[in-house]
Design a protein around this motif. Structure first.
Motif, PDB file in Angstrom:
ATOM      1  N   ARG A 135      71.719  25.054  20.949  1.00 54.50           N
ATOM      2  CA  ARG A 135      72.940  24.266  20.965  1.00 54.50           C
ATOM      3  C   ARG A 135      72.791  22.944  21.722  1.00 54.50           C
ATOM      4  N   ARG A 138      89.335  26.078  14.947  1.00 54.51           N
ATOM      5  CA  ARG A 138      88.677  25.638  16.186  1.00 54.51           C
ATOM      6  C   ARG A 138      87.988  26.801  16.876  1.00 54.51           C
ATOM      7  N   ARG A 139      88.652  27.955  16.938  1.00 52.24           N
ATOM      8  CA  ARG A 139      88.064  29.120  17.609  1.00 52.24           C
ATOM      9  C   ARG A 139      86.767  29.535  16.918  1.00 52.24           C
ATOM     10  N   GLN A 142      75.452  18.019  21.594  1.00 49.97           N
ATOM     11  CA  GLN A 142      76.050  16.909  22.323  1.00 49.97           C
ATOM     12  C   GLN A 142      75.364  15.587  21.990  1.00 49.97           C
ATOM     13  N   GLN A 153      81.948  22.116  17.359  1.00 50.66           N
ATOM     14  CA  GLN A 153      83.099  21.331  17.783  1.00 50.66           C
ATOM     15  C   GLN A 153      83.864  20.832  16.565  1.00 50.66           C
ATOM     16  N   GLU A 212      83.998  26.872  17.602  1.00 53.77           N
ATOM     17  CA  GLU A 212      83.538  26.886  18.994  1.00 53.77           C
ATOM     18  C   GLU A 212      82.745  28.150  19.300  1.00 53.77           C
ATOM     19  N   GLU A 213      83.088  29.269  18.667  1.00 52.34           N
ATOM     20  CA  GLU A 213      82.307  30.490  18.860  1.00 52.34           C
ATOM     21  C   GLU A 213      80.903  30.356  18.265  1.00 52.34           C
ATOM     22  N   GLY A 253      79.300  27.654  18.738  1.00 55.66           N
ATOM     23  CA  GLY A 253      78.697  26.617  19.565  1.00 55.66           C
ATOM     24  C   GLY A 253      78.954  25.224  19.034  1.00 55.66           C
TER      25      GLY A 253
END
Length: 281
Positions: free
Chosen positions: A235, A202-203, A239, A211, A206-207, A209
């Motif tokens: 990025r 996850r890290r 979404q 999910q 997420e780094e 950008g």
């Protein structure tokens, strides 16, 4: 987040990192001392020496495990120094399938990939993304082991400026009681596990950008989904991609209709177009 809360988190991160270093130093001394004792006792063939050697080996194993936990914690608390470069994600996945093919065969697992669209020119840190995918694939292989085998698929496709990578297995799935804890540091259901694998995945994502999400059917399998922007500097499309098509559906129950379970219960068969299987050239 307020400046005060941000400063407090930064301070706690530095404190935790310092504490980890303080733990690591005596661990190194203990390990070295035990290795010297192991060398001394190995010269003695008496019953006492043999019993002592077995105890030393046990202690060394535990210290090595603790050292791994500390190392993972340090990496997680520091974050990663990402080195972005254009990467062919398709080539990376094909190489991983080939690399893990022998392990899959030993576990009676069919490991294959399904690649769609243009997957070259994706801007990522190739080393860390490979690490994240390797972790998910190894978890998937291990999840099939209690069932005596099964199937693992890694699927990747590009949609506009976002890449979606899925790792699907027909393993034992995640127990309902564990689903909220899957990405918590130190939580593990594996003997000898550090509980840092999924938090690290996850890290890393997420780094970049991105999910990570997942769904699971206990007794039927799991599906992990990674969403990555093609370019970390763009990025804003991520979404939109999540809203349109990439959010996993609510986990199905074992009694769910066959059509709903098909994504998890993949049947063995001949590779489809764009698909590679472990052992194929």
């Amino acid at each position: 987040m307020s400046n005060g809360a941000s400063s407090r988190l930064e301070f706690l991160g530095q404190l935790a990192g310092g504490l980890a270093h303080e733990i690591k130093n005596p661990l190194s001394t203990m390990k070295l001392t035990l290795q010297l004792l192991q060398e001394d006792f190995s010269q003695d063939k008496s019953a006492l020496a043999m019993r002592s050697l077995r105890k030393i080996e046990l202690l060394l194993k535990e210290i090595t495990h603790l050292d791994e936990i500390v190392q993972e914690f340090l990496r997680l608390s520091r974050g990663h120094d990402l080195k972005f470069q254009r990467t062919d994600l398709g080539d990376m996945i094909r190489e991983l399938v080939e690399f893990l093919g022998a392990e899959a065969n030993q576990k009676s697992v069919t490991l294959r990939s399904q690649l769609e669209g243009e997957l070259d020119g994706i801007i990522v840190d190739a080393t860390y993304i490979r690490q994240a995918l390797t972790n998910l694939l190894k978890n998937a292989l291990e999840a099939t082991e209690p069932k005596g085998g099964g199937e693992v698929i890694i699927r990747a496709r590009r949609h506009s400026d976002v890449v979606m990578v899925e790792v699907i297995d027909t393993g034992v799935g995640v127990a309902h009681a564990n689903r909220e804890r899957m990405f918590r540091p130190y939580f593990t259901t594996k003997k000898g596990g550090t509980g840092m694998g999924l938090p690290m995945v996850r890290r890393i994502v997420e780094e970049h950008g991105g999910q990570v999400t997942y769904e699971s059917v206990e007794g039927a399998g799991s599906r992990f989904v990674l969403l990555l922007p093609v370019d970390p500097n763009r990025r804003e499309t991520l979404q939109a991609m999540i809203r349109v098509s990439a959010t996993p559906e609510a986990p199905a129950t074992p009694a769910a209709p066959r059509s709903r379970r098909r994504a998890l219960e993949v049947k063995p068969g001949s590779p489809e177009p764009g698909e590679t299987q472990a052992g194929e050239s």
